[in-house]
Scaffold this active site. Structure first.
Site, PDB file in Angstrom:
ATOM      1  N   LYS A  13      38.899 -16.179 -67.825  1.00 38.64           N
ATOM      2  CA  LYS A  13      40.029 -15.278 -67.544  1.00 38.64           C
ATOM      3  C   LYS A  13      40.731 -15.600 -66.231  1.00 38.64           C
ATOM      4  CE  LYS A  13      37.592 -11.560 -67.601  1.00 38.64           C
ATOM      5  NZ  LYS A  13      37.379 -10.608 -66.572  1.00 38.64           N
ATOM      6  N   ARG A  89      38.398  -1.821 -69.508  1.00 37.03           N
ATOM      7  CA  ARG A  89      37.112  -2.346 -69.962  1.00 37.03           C
ATOM      8  C   ARG A  89      36.320  -1.304 -70.741  1.00 37.03           C
ATOM      9  NH1 ARG A  89      36.443  -6.467 -65.520  1.00 37.03           N
ATOM     10  NH2 ARG A  89      34.443  -7.477 -65.719  1.00 37.03           N
ATOM     11  N   ARG A 128      29.417 -21.197 -61.254  1.00 38.86           N
ATOM     12  CA  ARG A 128      30.744 -20.896 -60.690  1.00 38.86           C
ATOM     13  C   ARG A 128      30.704 -20.776 -59.167  1.00 38.86           C
ATOM     14  NH1 ARG A 128      34.136 -16.144 -63.348  1.00 38.86           N
ATOM     15  NH2 ARG A 128      32.403 -14.816 -62.733  1.00 38.86           N
ATOM     16  N   ARG A 161      29.725 -15.724 -56.137  1.00 34.57           N
ATOM     17  CA  ARG A 161      29.764 -14.275 -56.224  1.00 34.57           C
ATOM     18  C   ARG A 161      28.343 -13.715 -56.315  1.00 34.57           C
ATOM     19  NH1 ARG A 161      34.076 -12.651 -60.785  1.00 34.57           N
ATOM     20  NH2 ARG A 161      32.413 -11.161 -61.151  1.00 34.57           N
ATOM     21  N   ARG A 172      25.956  -7.588 -67.358  1.00 34.42           N
ATOM     22  CA  ARG A 172      27.414  -7.651 -67.564  1.00 34.42           C
ATOM     23  C   ARG A 172      27.762  -7.958 -69.023  1.00 34.42           C
ATOM     24  NH1 ARG A 172      28.446 -11.970 -63.309  1.00 34.42           N
ATOM     25  NH2 ARG A 172      30.693 -11.786 -63.618  1.00 34.42           N
TER      26      ARG A 172
HETATM   27  P1  AMP Z   1      35.151  -9.246 -62.795  1.00 35.06           P
HETATM   28  O1  AMP Z   1      35.554 -10.018 -61.590  1.00 35.06           O
HETATM   29  O2  AMP Z   1      36.316  -8.888 -63.676  1.00 35.06           O
HETATM   30  O3  AMP Z   1      34.018  -9.877 -63.562  1.00 35.06           O
HETATM   31  O4  AMP Z   1      34.567  -7.833 -62.254  1.00 35.06           O
HETATM   32  C1  AMP Z   1      33.450  -7.786 -61.392  1.00 35.06           C
HETATM   33  C2  AMP Z   1      32.845  -6.402 -61.393  1.00 35.06           C
HETATM   34  O5  AMP Z   1      33.809  -5.433 -60.937  1.00 35.06           O
HETATM   35  C3  AMP Z   1      32.394  -5.873 -62.760  1.00 35.06           C
HETATM   36  O6  AMP Z   1      31.103  -6.357 -63.125  1.00 35.06           O
HETATM   37  C4  AMP Z   1      32.412  -4.375 -62.523  1.00 35.06           C
HETATM   38  O7  AMP Z   1      31.302  -3.963 -61.746  1.00 35.06           O
HETATM   39  C5  AMP Z   1      33.657  -4.204 -61.646  1.00 35.06           C
HETATM   40  N1  AMP Z   1      34.849  -4.002 -62.479  1.00 35.06           N
HETATM   41  C6  AMP Z   1      35.936  -4.816 -62.596  1.00 35.06           C
HETATM   42  N2  AMP Z   1      36.847  -4.299 -63.435  1.00 35.06           N
HETATM   43  C7  AMP Z   1      36.341  -3.124 -63.876  1.00 35.06           C
HETATM   44  C8  AMP Z   1      36.787  -2.126 -64.787  1.00 35.06           C
HETATM   45  N3  AMP Z   1      37.965  -2.231 -65.428  1.00 35.06           N
HETATM   46  N4  AMP Z   1      35.986  -1.045 -64.981  1.00 35.06           N
HETATM   47  C9  AMP Z   1      34.828  -0.903 -64.336  1.00 35.06           C
HETATM   48  N5  AMP Z   1      34.318  -1.821 -63.494  1.00 35.06           N
HETATM   49  C10 AMP Z   1      35.067  -2.916 -63.263  1.00 35.06           C
END
Ligand code: AMP
Length: 216
Positions: A13, A89, A128, A161, A172
């Protein structure tokens, strides 16, 4: 054009979002990036989000919805639309967003779903590395930097990360299957999803997405 990009962690993404944002000149909003920036800055939002993100759990809907609402309402330039990366999400987030934007020019037009079998994701995620300075994304298995741990573009140190480890990845992926896959099905029923085979090469993925969006 208002777009959601959705896909499991490691589906690509982030990489694709940078290209879409540049090609179509959209406002790019990544909820994961906003949480990480707030956690790094020690803000009240960051303190609330940290306990969830570090375990791989979703941040509660109310916190996330309010954050996205603030961002959207304060966009300096709304005319080209947005690319929302990592949101919604959950079905509750999708419905809250729909309520917020119904009948406005902020309603979503298109959802890009990055489809990939879960088995392919472990190396993508644990390998990553990102540059916090310029945002370039690497993978030590598939796209290593020329010099170990140093960004090819700007020379800064790369970092991993905190949630890119196997234990957190499992949580996740479970969150994704339980909460986010139904959101894609919800938009499928509305007929606005473009499914992309995210196991293809980056160039193939990009040309499919570009064509899909240009035909909108
Ligand atoms: P990402 O970088 O999109 O993988 O997001 C990293 C983390 O941020 C996720 O594992 C969640 O803990 C939090 N997060 C990001 N977007 C959302 C969302 N729309 N709803 C809830 N938690 C989120």
């Amino acid at each position: 054009m208002n777009i959601f990009i959705m896909g499991a962690p490691g589906s690509g993404k982030g990489t694709v979002s940078s290209r879409i944002k540049e090609e179509f000149n959209l406002n790019h909003i990544s909820t994961g990036d906003i949480f990480r920036a707030n956690i790094a800055g020690g803000t009240p939002l960051g303190l609330k989000a940290k306990e969830y993100t570090e375990k791989g759990l979703l941040v509660p809907d109310e916190i996330t919805n309010n954050m996205v609402k603030d961002y959207l309402m304060n966009l300096a330039d709304k005319k080209n639309g947005y690319l929302l990366d990592g949101y919604p999400r959950t079905l509750d987030q999708a419905k809250a967003f729909e309520e917020l934007t119904k009948g406005t020019d902020l309603a979503v037009d298109r959802v890009i779903a990055m489809d990939i079998p879960f088995e392919e994701l472990t190396r993508r995620i644990t390998g990553r590395r990102t540059c916090k300075n310029c945002g370039e994304i690497y993978n030590i298995y598939y796209k290593p930097p020329k010099k170990e741990n140093v960004c090819d573009v700007c020379g800064h140190e790369l970092s991993q990360r905190k949630d890119d480890n196997e234990a957190s990845l499992k949580v996740r992926l479970d969150e994704y299957a339980k909460n986010t896959a139904p959101v894609i099905a919800y938009y499928d029923d509305k007929g606005i999803v473009s499914h992309i085979d995210a196991s293809k090469s980056q160039e193939e993925i990009w040309s499919t997405i570009k064509e899909t969006l240009k035909n909108k």
